[in-house]
Motif scaffolding. Structure first.
Motif, short mmCIF file in Angstrom:
data_model
loop_
_atom_site.label_atom_id
_atom_site.label_comp_id
_atom_site.label_asym_id
_atom_site.label_seq_id
_atom_site.Cartn_x
_atom_site.Cartn_y
_atom_site.Cartn_z
N MET A 33 0.84 -1.19 0.00
CA MET A 33 0.00 0.00 0.00
C MET A 33 0.88 1.25 0.00
O MET A 33 1.97 1.26 0.56
N ASP B 14 -14.08 7.48 -0.41
CA ASP B 14 -13.25 6.39 -0.90
C ASP B 14 -12.77 6.66 -2.32
O ASP B 14 -12.62 7.81 -2.74
N LEU B 15 -12.55 5.59 -3.06
CA LEU B 15 -12.01 5.69 -4.41
C LEU B 15 -12.89 6.51 -5.35
O LEU B 15 -12.41 7.14 -6.29
N HIS C 299 -8.69 -1.89 4.34
CA HIS C 299 -7.24 -2.04 4.39
C HIS C 299 -6.65 -1.44 5.66
O HIS C 299 -5.58 -1.88 6.10
N SER D 143 -3.88 3.24 -1.48
CA SER D 143 -4.27 2.13 -2.34
C SER D 143 -3.04 1.32 -2.73
O SER D 143 -1.92 1.59 -2.27
N SER D 144 -3.25 0.33 -3.59
CA SER D 144 -2.19 -0.58 -4.01
C SER D 144 -1.73 -0.25 -5.42
O SER D 144 -2.35 0.56 -6.11
N MET E 144 -4.27 -0.01 -8.51
CA MET E 144 -5.21 1.06 -8.84
C MET E 144 -4.97 1.66 -10.23
O MET E 144 -5.93 1.87 -10.98
N SER F 268 -8.75 3.85 3.12
CA SER F 268 -9.46 2.66 2.65
C SER F 268 -9.75 1.84 3.90
O SER F 268 -8.84 1.23 4.47
#
Length: 282
Positions: free
Chosen positions: A1, A108-109, A52, A123-124, A127, A49
């Protein structure tokens, strides 16, 4: 992340960009400067997130206690994580107004990648692949996962996908050959170049991350900036009982100021333990 950030919003409000190696306290300070209502739009600085936040926490805190198999959420360390990653960065009227417009949910996203009203989001490396069209619409970059002030140099837990061969597999040797290929230097290098994080320790493969992706100019090294903490203890119960859902469901109320954190943790503990007890009686 790692921490994704919208450069356009930082420029809009004259706030310096975040840097690798920042603490959660420093991110909270930036978030306050970026939480501004302008021209009828509620711009916000940071939102976590939520799933997560629990699953990859830097202290390797488990969802369930290893010995008792009961809820482990109601602790000072969990409180420290939630205060740093949720409450301090979001405790302002603008964020709460934006939450209200989002049906009371934690941002969020949607707000980061689509609406472009959220300046920073965890995020990872996936994304940019999953949200390629959205991220092509604005100027963004990445810095390392923020560090807890008492745990410098440590980032989020790894959040890997797993391959396994079950006892039902008809050709275990062939299946193992596939897994060997998927974890080979050759395959991992190709996927690293595309922006998918490698599971290997190779410096060369790690440094290739994102080098042939549509966003190859981004700071992909941020994903390897910190040390990975140990993976938290996990039990099969977590896949049988929706423990995580009991932990997350009141976080929106906490962020909105409708429930205090101590009450939320105590309630989550009670609800999770009831689910576990009910499951054990089946």
């Amino acid at each position: 992340m790692a921490l994704f950030y919208n450069k356009d919003l930082f420029d809009k409000f004259g706030v310096p960009y975040p840097k690798d190696g920042m603490t959660w306290d420093e991110i909270a300070d930036l978030a306050k400067k970026l939480s501004v209502e302008k021209d009828g739009v509620a711009y916000t600085g940071f939102s976590p997130s939520i799933n997560h936040m629990f699953l990859t926490n830097p202290y390797s805190l488990p969802l369930l206690d290893k010995d008792t198999k009961k809820a482990a959420i109601n602790s000072d360390k969990w409180k420290q994580v939630i205060e740093a990653q949720l409450l301090r960065p979001t405790s302002n009227p603008v964020y709460q107004k934006a939450m209200s417009a989002y049906n009371g949910k934690i941002l969020d996203l949607q707000q980061f990648a689509k609406d472009q009203t959220l300046a920073m989001f965890i995020s990872s490396p996936l994304m940019p692949s999953v949200m390629k069209n959205e991220l092509s619409q604005f100027n963004w970059d990445i810095v390392s996962y923020p560090e807890m002030s008492d745990l410098r140099g440590v980032g989020a837990q790894a959040y890997p996908g797993y391959f396994a061969i079950t006892k039902l597999a008809k050709n275990k040797d062939a299946a193992m050959e596939v897994i060997k290929f998927l974890t080979s230097d050759e395959y991992q290098l190709e996927y690293s170049k595309k922006g998918i994080m490698t599971s290997l320790r190779s410096d060369a493969i790690q440094k290739a991350l994102g080098s042939e992706s549509p966003f190859k100019d981004k700071n992909y090294g941020a994903f390897f900036y910190n040390k990975f903490p140990a993976m938290a203890y996990k039990t099969v119960l977590e896949s049988q009982v929706p423990v995580l859902g009991t932990y997350t469901k009141n976080m929106s109320k906490v962020a909105a100021g409708a429930m205090d954190l101590n009450t939320a943790l105590r309630t989550a503990e009670e609800e999770a333990n009831k689910l576990i007890d009910d499951f054990s009686k089946k």
